[in-house]
Scaffold this motif. Structure first.
Motif, short mmCIF file in Angstrom:
data_model
loop_
_atom_site.label_atom_id
_atom_site.label_comp_id
_atom_site.label_asym_id
_atom_site.label_seq_id
_atom_site.Cartn_x
_atom_site.Cartn_y
_atom_site.Cartn_z
N SER A 14 52.59 46.84 29.29
CA SER A 14 52.31 45.67 30.12
C SER A 14 51.11 45.91 31.02
O SER A 14 50.39 44.99 31.39
N ALA A 15 50.87 47.21 31.36
CA ALA A 15 49.72 47.52 32.21
C ALA A 15 48.41 47.34 31.47
O ALA A 15 47.38 47.06 32.07
N GLN A 16 48.46 47.52 30.13
CA GLN A 16 47.25 47.35 29.32
C GLN A 16 47.00 45.87 29.07
O GLN A 16 47.02 45.40 27.94
N THR A 17 46.82 45.14 30.12
CA THR A 17 46.61 43.71 30.01
C THR A 17 45.17 43.36 30.35
O THR A 17 44.46 44.10 31.02
N GLU A 18 44.74 42.22 29.86
CA GLU A 18 43.40 41.74 30.15
C GLU A 18 43.36 41.18 31.57
O GLU A 18 44.19 40.34 31.93
N VAL A 19 42.41 41.64 32.35
CA VAL A 19 42.23 41.09 33.69
C VAL A 19 41.83 39.62 33.58
O VAL A 19 42.31 38.76 34.32
N LYS A 20 40.93 39.35 32.65
CA LYS A 20 40.56 37.98 32.29
C LYS A 20 40.38 37.93 30.78
O LYS A 20 40.04 38.94 30.14
N SER A 21 40.60 36.78 30.19
CA SER A 21 40.42 36.64 28.75
C SER A 21 38.93 36.68 28.40
O SER A 21 38.08 36.41 29.25
N PRO A 22 38.60 37.03 27.15
CA PRO A 22 37.18 37.03 26.73
C PRO A 22 36.52 35.67 26.97
O PRO A 22 35.34 35.60 27.34
N LYS A 23 37.27 34.60 26.78
CA LYS A 23 36.72 33.26 27.00
C LYS A 23 36.29 33.09 28.45
O LYS A 23 35.18 32.61 28.74
N GLU A 24 37.16 33.49 29.38
CA GLU A 24 36.84 33.37 30.80
C GLU A 24 35.64 34.24 31.17
O GLU A 24 34.77 33.82 31.95
N VAL A 25 35.58 35.44 30.60
CA VAL A 25 34.47 36.34 30.92
C VAL A 25 33.16 35.79 30.39
O VAL A 25 32.14 35.79 31.09
N PHE A 26 33.18 35.28 29.15
CA PHE A 26 31.94 34.72 28.62
C PHE A 26 31.48 33.51 29.42
O PHE A 26 30.27 33.34 29.66
N GLU A 27 32.40 32.71 29.88
CA GLU A 27 32.03 31.55 30.70
C GLU A 27 31.32 32.01 31.97
O GLU A 27 30.38 31.33 32.45
N MET A 28 31.74 33.15 32.51
CA MET A 28 31.06 33.69 33.70
C MET A 28 29.65 34.18 33.34
O MET A 28 28.70 33.98 34.11
#
Length: 224
Positions: free
Chosen positions: A20-34
Motif C-alpha cells: 500500500s505504501a508503493q502508491t502513486e503520489v499523483k497519477s501519470p495523467k495528473e503529472v502530465f497535466e502539470m
C-alpha cells in the motif's frame, strides 16, 4: 497451529503495508497535466505545484526554475528583432510596437491550446531494470487563422512603414478572431521514481512537449 496462523497474519499485514505504501503520489495523467500547464500554458501556479510534487525526489530542491516573465521578454525581443531585420531600418524602427503585438497575439493562441489526454500506458523501461514508464498519448487543439492578410509584395527592403503596419495590425486581428481549429496528437514519456516508498513520475526534458507542438502550430497557419 495458532502461533503459525498468527505469524502468517503478521507477515501478510507487513506485506500489505509495503504494497500500500508503493502508491502513486499523483497519477501519470495528473503529472502530465502539470507539465503541460507549466511548459505550454506558462502558468506559474502550476509550476509551483509541479515543483512541490517533485521536491521529495530532488532532496528538497526545486526541480524546475523558470522565470516566465524573463523568458517571454527574451523570446519576444529575439522574435521581433529577427522579423524586422528583413526590412529597412526606417520601416523596422517605425513598426517595432506592431511587430511585438503580432508575436504576442501569435504566442497567446499557442499558450491557450486545449489539452486532451487520450491514453496512458504503463510499460517496462527497456534500458533500466525495474523501472516503468508511463507513455502518455494526448491531443492539443489550437485556434489559428484560416487565412492571413497578404504580406506586402515586392522588394522587402522597400516596404514602407505604413504598409508593414497595416499588415501587422490586421494579422493581430486575424489571431484574435482565429476561425479555425487544428488538432495534433503527440506522445510523451514520464519515468517512474521510487522515493520513500512512493511512486513519482518525471521527465528531465519537458522542452520536448513544446518543440513538438510548436512545429505543428507554425506549420498550420493559413492552411486550407
Amino acid at each position: 497451529m495458532k502461533l503459525f496462523k498468527l505469524i502468517v497474519l503478521v507477515m501478510l499485514g507487513i506485506m500489505g503495508q509495503n504494497l500500500s505504501a508503493q502508491t502513486e503520489v499523483k497519477s501519470p495523467k495528473e503529472v502530465f497535466e502539470m507539465y503541460f500547464g507549466t511548459f505550454v500554458n506558462n502558468d506559474t501556479a502550476v509550476l509551483n505545484r509541479l515543483n512541490d510534487y517533485l521536491r521529495p525526489t530532488v532532496e528538497g530542491e526545486t526541480a524546475y526554475q523558470v522565470d516566465f516573465s524573463t523568458m517571454s521578454r527574451d523570446m519576444m525581443k529575439e522574435s521581433t528583432d529577427n522579423f524586422l531585420s528583413a526590412f529597412s531600418k526606417t520601416t523596422a524602427d517605425a513598426c517595432r510596437k506592431e511587430a511585438e503585438d503580432y508575436f504576442t497575439a501569435m504566442m497567446g493562441n499557442f499558450k491557450t491550446g486545449k489539452l486532451t489526454i487520450k491514453e496512458v500506458k504503463i510499460v517496462q523501461n527497456e534500458h533500466i531494470e525495474d523501472q516503468k514508464i508511463a507513455e502518455v498519448t494526448y491531443s492539443v487543439s489550437f485556434k489559428v487563422p484560416a487565412k492571413f492578410s497578404d504580406i506586402p509584395t515586392g522588394d522587402i527592403k522597400n516596404v514602407k512603414p505604413e504598409e508593414l503596419k497595416k499588415y501587422l495590425v490586421q494579422s493581430v486581428q486575424d489571431f484574435k478572431n482565429a476561425d479555425k481549429t487544428v488538432v495534433t496528437e503527440q506522445k510523451f514519456s514520464l519515468y517512474q521514481l521510487n522515493e520513500g516508498g512512493k511512486i513519482y513520475y518525471w521527465n528531465g526534458s519537458p522542452d520536448e512537449i513544446v518543440s513538438g507542438l510548436t512545429d505543428f502550430y507554425f506549420e498550420s497557419f493559413g492552411s486550407k
